[in-house]
Design a protein around this motif. Sequence first.
Motif, PDB file in Angstrom:
ATOM      1  N   LEU A 133     -14.749 113.784 -17.746  1.00 18.20           N
ATOM      2  CA  LEU A 133     -13.926 113.898 -18.954  1.00 18.20           C
ATOM      3  C   LEU A 133     -13.173 112.591 -19.124  1.00 18.20           C
ATOM      4  O   LEU A 133     -12.422 112.183 -18.237  1.00 18.20           O
ATOM      5  CB  LEU A 133     -12.928 115.049 -18.799  1.00 18.20           C
ATOM      6  CG  LEU A 133     -13.549 116.429 -18.606  1.00 18.20           C
ATOM      7  CD1 LEU A 133     -12.507 117.430 -18.112  1.00 18.20           C
ATOM      8  CD2 LEU A 133     -14.184 116.920 -19.898  1.00 18.20           C
ATOM      9  N   GLY A 134     -13.402 111.915 -20.248  1.00 17.63           N
ATOM     10  CA  GLY A 134     -12.759 110.627 -20.486  1.00 17.63           C
ATOM     11  C   GLY A 134     -13.785 109.512 -20.437  1.00 17.63           C
ATOM     12  O   GLY A 134     -14.818 109.623 -19.753  1.00 17.63           O
ATOM     13  N   ALA A 135     -13.519 108.463 -21.217  1.00 13.51           N
ATOM     14  CA  ALA A 135     -14.437 107.315 -21.232  1.00 13.51           C
ATOM     15  C   ALA A 135     -13.655 106.012 -21.319  1.00 13.51           C
ATOM     16  O   ALA A 135     -14.141 105.015 -21.827  1.00 13.51           O
ATOM     17  CB  ALA A 135     -15.405 107.436 -22.413  1.00 13.51           C
ATOM     18  N   GLU A 162     -17.426 108.157 -29.836  1.00 11.95           N
ATOM     19  CA  GLU A 162     -18.085 106.847 -29.807  1.00 11.95           C
ATOM     20  C   GLU A 162     -17.847 106.142 -28.476  1.00 11.95           C
ATOM     21  O   GLU A 162     -18.686 105.372 -28.018  1.00 11.95           O
ATOM     22  CB  GLU A 162     -17.671 105.982 -31.010  1.00 11.95           C
ATOM     23  CG  GLU A 162     -16.210 105.621 -31.145  1.00 11.95           C
ATOM     24  CD  GLU A 162     -15.341 106.749 -31.712  1.00 11.95           C
ATOM     25  OE1 GLU A 162     -15.862 107.838 -32.042  1.00 11.95           O
ATOM     26  OE2 GLU A 162     -14.104 106.543 -31.786  1.00 11.95           O
ATOM     27  N   ARG A 163     -16.676 106.405 -27.842  1.00  9.16           N
ATOM     28  CA  ARG A 163     -16.413 105.769 -26.543  1.00  9.16           C
ATOM     29  C   ARG A 163     -17.318 106.356 -25.452  1.00  9.16           C
ATOM     30  O   ARG A 163     -17.758 105.665 -24.552  1.00  9.16           O
ATOM     31  CB  ARG A 163     -14.953 105.971 -26.145  1.00  9.16           C
ATOM     32  CG  ARG A 163     -14.084 104.793 -26.491  1.00  9.16           C
ATOM     33  CD  ARG A 163     -12.673 105.072 -26.034  1.00  9.16           C
ATOM     34  NE  ARG A 163     -12.205 104.059 -25.106  1.00  9.16           N
ATOM     35  CZ  ARG A 163     -11.002 104.099 -24.531  1.00  9.16           C
ATOM     36  NH1 ARG A 163     -10.170 105.096 -24.764  1.00  9.16           N
ATOM     37  NH2 ARG A 163     -10.640 103.145 -23.696  1.00  9.16           N
ATOM     38  N   ALA A 164     -17.574 107.666 -25.558  1.00 12.27           N
ATOM     39  CA  ALA A 164     -18.485 108.300 -24.583  1.00 12.27           C
ATOM     40  C   ALA A 164     -19.895 107.748 -24.762  1.00 12.27           C
ATOM     41  O   ALA A 164     -20.597 107.445 -23.788  1.00 12.27           O
ATOM     42  CB  ALA A 164     -18.472 109.819 -24.757  1.00 12.27           C
ATOM     43  N   GLY A 201      -2.674 113.802 -19.007  1.00  2.90           N
ATOM     44  CA  GLY A 201      -1.525 114.260 -18.214  1.00  2.90           C
ATOM     45  C   GLY A 201      -0.390 113.262 -18.198  1.00  2.90           C
ATOM     46  O   GLY A 201       0.792 113.643 -18.111  1.00  2.90           O
ATOM     47  N   ARG A 202      -0.709 111.979 -18.284  1.00  2.00           N
ATOM     48  CA  ARG A 202       0.330 110.945 -18.262  1.00  2.00           C
ATOM     49  C   ARG A 202       1.234 111.047 -19.476  1.00  2.00           C
ATOM     50  O   ARG A 202       2.382 110.653 -19.436  1.00  2.00           O
ATOM     51  CB  ARG A 202      -0.320 109.559 -18.203  1.00  2.00           C
ATOM     52  CG  ARG A 202      -0.384 109.006 -16.796  1.00  2.00           C
ATOM     53  CD  ARG A 202      -0.998 107.612 -16.825  1.00  2.00           C
ATOM     54  NE  ARG A 202      -2.375 107.668 -16.400  1.00  2.00           N
ATOM     55  CZ  ARG A 202      -3.346 106.903 -16.887  1.00  2.00           C
ATOM     56  NH1 ARG A 202      -3.093 106.011 -17.816  1.00  2.00           N
ATOM     57  NH2 ARG A 202      -4.572 107.022 -16.436  1.00  2.00           N
ATOM     58  N   ALA A 203       0.669 111.564 -20.571  1.00  2.00           N
ATOM     59  CA  ALA A 203       1.468 111.703 -21.791  1.00  2.00           C
ATOM     60  C   ALA A 203       1.973 113.140 -21.927  1.00  2.00           C
ATOM     61  O   ALA A 203       2.411 113.557 -22.992  1.00  2.00           O
ATOM     62  CB  ALA A 203       0.623 111.317 -23.000  1.00  2.00           C
TER      63      ALA A 203
HETATM   64  P1  ATR Z   1      -7.387 104.699 -18.415  1.00  2.00           P
HETATM   65  O1  ATR Z   1      -7.451 103.282 -17.982  1.00  2.00           O
HETATM   66  O2  ATR Z   1      -6.389 105.537 -17.698  1.00  2.00           O
HETATM   67  O3  ATR Z   1      -8.729 105.342 -18.465  1.00  2.00           O
HETATM   68  P2  ATR Z   1      -7.580 104.415 -21.262  1.00  2.00           P
HETATM   69  O4  ATR Z   1      -8.602 103.358 -21.119  1.00  2.00           O
HETATM   70  O5  ATR Z   1      -6.485 104.272 -22.278  1.00  2.00           O
HETATM   71  O6  ATR Z   1      -6.786 104.647 -19.908  1.00  2.00           O
HETATM   72  O7  ATR Z   1      -8.348 105.797 -21.494  1.00  2.00           O
HETATM   73  C1  ATR Z   1      -7.656 107.012 -21.619  1.00  2.00           C
HETATM   74  C2  ATR Z   1      -8.679 108.132 -21.654  1.00  2.00           C
HETATM   75  O8  ATR Z   1      -8.003 109.388 -21.707  1.00  2.00           O
HETATM   76  C3  ATR Z   1      -9.564 108.077 -22.867  1.00  2.00           C
HETATM   77  O9  ATR Z   1     -10.819 108.611 -22.517  1.00  2.00           O
HETATM   78  C4  ATR Z   1      -8.817 108.995 -23.846  1.00  2.00           C
HETATM   79  O10 ATR Z   1      -9.609 109.509 -24.874  1.00  2.00           O
HETATM   80  P3  ATR Z   1      -9.830 108.670 -26.231  1.00  2.00           P
HETATM   81  O11 ATR Z   1     -10.815 107.587 -25.903  1.00  2.00           O
HETATM   82  O12 ATR Z   1     -10.343 109.654 -27.216  1.00  2.00           O
HETATM   83  O13 ATR Z   1      -8.481 108.111 -26.591  1.00  2.00           O
HETATM   84  C5  ATR Z   1      -8.407 110.083 -22.901  1.00  2.00           C
HETATM   85  N1  ATR Z   1      -7.281 110.881 -23.398  1.00  2.00           N
HETATM   86  C6  ATR Z   1      -5.995 110.518 -23.462  1.00  2.00           C
HETATM   87  N2  ATR Z   1      -5.234 111.547 -23.921  1.00  2.00           N
HETATM   88  C7  ATR Z   1      -6.083 112.590 -24.156  1.00  2.00           C
HETATM   89  C8  ATR Z   1      -5.927 113.941 -24.619  1.00  2.00           C
HETATM   90  N3  ATR Z   1      -4.726 114.428 -24.944  1.00  2.00           N
HETATM   91  N4  ATR Z   1      -7.016 114.712 -24.685  1.00  2.00           N
HETATM   92  C9  ATR Z   1      -8.239 114.251 -24.355  1.00  2.00           C
HETATM   93  N5  ATR Z   1      -8.454 112.975 -23.906  1.00  2.00           N
HETATM   94  C10 ATR Z   1      -7.399 112.164 -23.804  1.00  2.00           C
END
Ligand code: ATR
Length: 287
Positions: A133-135, A162-164, A201-203
């Motif tokens: 989960l996350g890209a 698009e990032r995925a 989670g950080r936010a």
């Molecule tokens: P890091 O270096 O920690 O990976 P980053 O490059 O800013 O930080 O990437 C943050 C990731 O968390 C991204 O995949 C982001 O999704 P988006 O590309 O759509 O922004 C994801 N992310 C952050 N907050 C999110 C949320 N509330 N729900 C789902 N994905 C989240």
Amino acid sequence: MPETAASKPRQFAIFGHPVAHSLSPRIHQAFARQSGIAIDYHLIDVAAPQLAAALDRFAAAGGAGANITLPNKEAAFALCAARSDRAARAGSVNTLTRVNGRWHGDNTDGAGLVRDLTERHRFDLRGRRTLVLGAGGAARGVVPALLDAGIAELVIVNRSPERADALADALGDPQRAHARYWDDLGTLGEFDLLINATSAGRAGGRLELPFSLIGPRALAVDLNYGEIAVPFLAWAESGGCRKLSDGLGMLVEQAAESFAIWTGKRPTTDAIHAELVQQAKALHSAD
Ligand code: ATR
């Protein structure tokens, strides 16, 4: 008594923003004591635009190696004179080594995660169906190492599709690595390994995820540690997942890999890992 070159501590530092609560100084000092090597390990709070200048100052003051953390890993990648293959594949650098007056970049995050999963958790990655989960930067740092470790399939799901897609394409392994939509999570079936590489989670955010993703003997891993990792791991536990891990083990292992690059000595990690886990538990119970 005059200080000799041999007795002078070697100079290391971590560059990040914020960085005050980093555990890296403690981890590296534990490795240094164990290895009988004198080091200073500094915390340098700097954001990406000032990173190059800060690294120059550190090098001028005798800096031999640096760890790079959020939000500077891509900026560090850009300013290296040379990069390891795994740094090139991750597109980011978490370890810099001063070699002949230039910075050489490496990325030990993926190796750190794989070592934590295989050695500490005794989880055989071979043949595993894996969901990331996350890209963003965190995901990019670890997925090449997971593929190298022999997982069967890698599904990357990101809020912004698009990032995925871009990450899956960059991996160049269309047989095993592909992107899927977040809205389709309920249709993807079960996974053996589920990795939260988002910064939600950080936010203070919480991910909405279906329990149908959790396979019968799945391992759920959050690349974050501490409070930030709690919501995802609590979700996994509620869904019946028995094997859970936060990112503390990966943090210790990526540090060990950096220390080995800098000093040629690979430290053992169990004692410092156990110490940090105990400390986290004590903090938690004091809440
Ligand atoms: P890091 O270096 O920690 O990976 P980053 O490059 O800013 O930080 O990437 C943050 C990731 O968390 C991204 O995949 C982001 O999704 P988006 O590309 O759509 O922004 C994801 N992310 C952050 N907050 C999110 C949320 N509330 N729900 C789902 N994905 C989240």
